[in-house]
Enzyme design. Structure first.
Site: not given
Length: 573
Positions: A159, A240
């Site tokens: 995120g 991520s």
């Protein structure tokens, strides 16, 4: 991952003109639109209870994808709430509690702006973790140190360090499928954005969010045996920003003592978005202070006191406006991990990642490293860029989330002709190569040079359960996050994908991924001999990679790309 210099303007335009104005962003303590939870196993006469060093915890019996019982302990606090004077400070030890603490619901998310619905959510009281433990075969009691000790996957959500949470109910990270592979899973929340990564010279050394992760990791190791976990087989896994976080832990001496291995999906500490020089962060902090009307001249203590008093929604709202460079990304990474002053007590990082990776040759122990990328990583971010001003995509997101539809805006009407055009493949490719593929391959090379076994992959599968199918019909190669829905079960907004059918190609891909990832957690090797369902040898060197598609294939990997020389300059950018 980044676009042109117009992106920052477009993001500002969206926040100022689309739906609510920036001055009227709603701040709510939790996301109310997701209420779904797994139903406890009706056949379980008692709730599972475990004893941690902080106190007793009562969870729920739930059922895995194949009908196996597992215990879920949600919302376990792992640190003191970082409120008041504890804001911007390293996490503090949680005080033990008396009696038995119910762990039926996730803790609040950390404050964040949901860009595509223009809503600020969360609560600073957010340092909670979730623990999922398969029941021992033939037992009706929760797993303990008397049972076979299982490896622990410590998962860090992605995120961009500005959004996300470790929830299974509201987010993507349901452990239903992983529970069938006899591993324990931990997910966590950690401080995000400026609240987690603000740096102020001589006052705030930064990296609070990384230190949150570290505190939770140490708590899990200390208590692993009490819930049947093996303290010597803890694998840090993330995607991520979570993948970059996993790699950052391989560069931290304290984390290295705990880790058995690391899985870094679509993220690298060498990525341009993953690390910022402290002098640059200091400038952004002062810009944020001016936006919050805090004094930037005079006594430094006055500035710090003002930042600690500011409303968290105001900090979250304005943090995107502190980065004026062309490297601002669609969801606004302004505050990231950084290098702390070397005299800082309990520092997490004291140098830029490239220098720390070079030093791995002298580090012990050698930690197995599994990492890789998806075919068109950049497409996800170009779509987000369009989505910031595309009311069609935003309407889809709001409908899936159960939010009311917002009226069409003048900003959307003016840009509508542009939004009908597909994002240029060259832009998708550049973002993916520069921000993901190149740094991931370069990191793999450094870990291998440092003496670690390195398993590099390329996820190339396009199926009905790819993550982006939630938002648009995409038959193109897989983009960022597309592999996650084959590892986890989403709920709420993320539960709209088709159920994996047993005989489907999607189910076969999911099973292979789960088996290889959990093999790695158990043995340090994703394809050990005699592994059920896996009939391929995955080389432990980055000169070759595993192509994960309808079938598994070993291919030569590109050890250098056109962006390698730029990535080499990380310490100076």
């Amino acid at each position: 991952m980044f676009e042109s210099g117009k992106l920052f303007f477009l993001a500002s335009l969206f926040m100022l003109n689309h739906g609510d104005t920036i001055g009227s962003n709603q701040y709510v303590p939790e996301i109310p639109q997701y209420a779904e939870n797994l139903v406890p196993d009706a056949g379980a006469p008692n709730f599972p209870v475990i004893r941690l060093n902080l106190g007793y915890v009562r969870g729920q019996w739930l059922t895995s994808a194949r009908g196996k019982r597992f215990a879920a302990y949600k919302g376990i606090p792992y640190a003191q709430s970082p409120l008041g004077n504890l804001r911007f400070e390293p996490p503090q030890d949680k005080k033990p509690w008396q009696g038995i603490r119910n762990a039926f619901n996730h803790g609040p998310q950390c404050p964040q702006l949901l860009y595509l619905v223009n809503k600020i959510v969360g609560n600073e009281d957010c340092l909670y973790m979730n623990l999922y433990v398969p029941q021992a075969n033939g037992s009706r009691e929760p797993r303990s140190s008397n049972d076979e000790l299982l490896p622990v996957i410590f998962f860090i959500h992605g995120g961009a360090w500005v959004i996300g949470a470790g929830d299974m109910d509201d987010y993507l990270y349901g452990p239903d499928r992983i529970m069938d592979e006899d591993v324990i899973v931990v997910t966590i929340n950690y401080r995000l954005g400026a609240l987690g990564f603000l740096y102020l010279q001589d006052m705030i050394p930064g990296n609070m969010g990384m230190k949150d992760q570290s505190m939770a990791l140490k708590l899990i190791q200390k208590n692993a045996r009490s819930f049947g976990g093996d303290p010597n087989r803890i694998v840090i896994m993330g995607e991520s920003a979570g993948g970059a976080s996993a790699e950052f832990h391989t560069l931290n001496p304290e984390s290295r003592k705990i880790m058995f291995g690391a899985i870094a999906q679509s993220g690298s500490a060498l990525a341009p978005w993953a690390w910022t020089r402290p002098d640059v962060l200091n400038i952004r902090t002062r810009r944020l202070a001016r936006l919050l009307r805090c004094p930037t001249k005079g006594q430094p203590g006055d500035l710090l006191e003002c930042l600690k008093r500011a409303h968290p929604a105001e900090i979250v709202r304005y943090q995107i406006f502190t980065d004026w460079s062309i490297l601002q990304i669609p969801i606004g990474i302004s505050f990231t991990p950084t290098a702390e002053p070397r005299e800082t007590p309990n520092k997490f990082l004291d140098d830029c990642p490239r220098n720390l990776l070079i030093r791995l040759q002298d580090s012990r122990p050698k930690i197995p490293y599994l990492t890789g990328y998806n075919t068109v990583e950049g497409q996800f971010f170009t779509k987000i860029s369009v989505g910031l001003i595309d009311s069609v995509l935003q309407s889809t997101v709001r409908r899936l989330a159960g939010l009311p539809k917002e009226p069409t805006t003048v900003a959307y009407l003016k840009t509508k002709p542009v939004l009908k055009q597909p994002t240029p493949k060259i832009v998708d490719s550049v973002i993916g190569e520069w921000q993901f593929k190149t740094p991931i391959i370069d990191s793999a090379r450094h870990h291998y040079s440092g003496g670690s076994n390195v398993f590099l992959y390329h996820f190339s599968y396009t199926g009905r359960n790819n993550f982006v199918r939630l938002f648009w019909d995409n038959s193109q190669p897989p983009t960022h996050m597309d592999e996650l829905t084959y590892l986890f079960k989403g709920r709420g907004l993320f539960g709209k994908l088709p159920i994996l059918e047993n005989a489907s190609p999607e189910a076969a891909v999911s099973q292979r991924l789960l088996r290889m990832w959990t093999n790695f957690a158990k043995t340090g090797n994703p394809t050990p001999r005699n592994s059920s369902g896996i009939d391929i040898y995955w080389p432990s060197r980055p000169s070759q990679l595993l192509l994960i598609g309808t079938e598994l294939k070993v291919r030569d990997s590109p050890l250098q790309t056109s962006w390698s020389s730029f990535i080499d300059q990380q310490c100076f950018l």
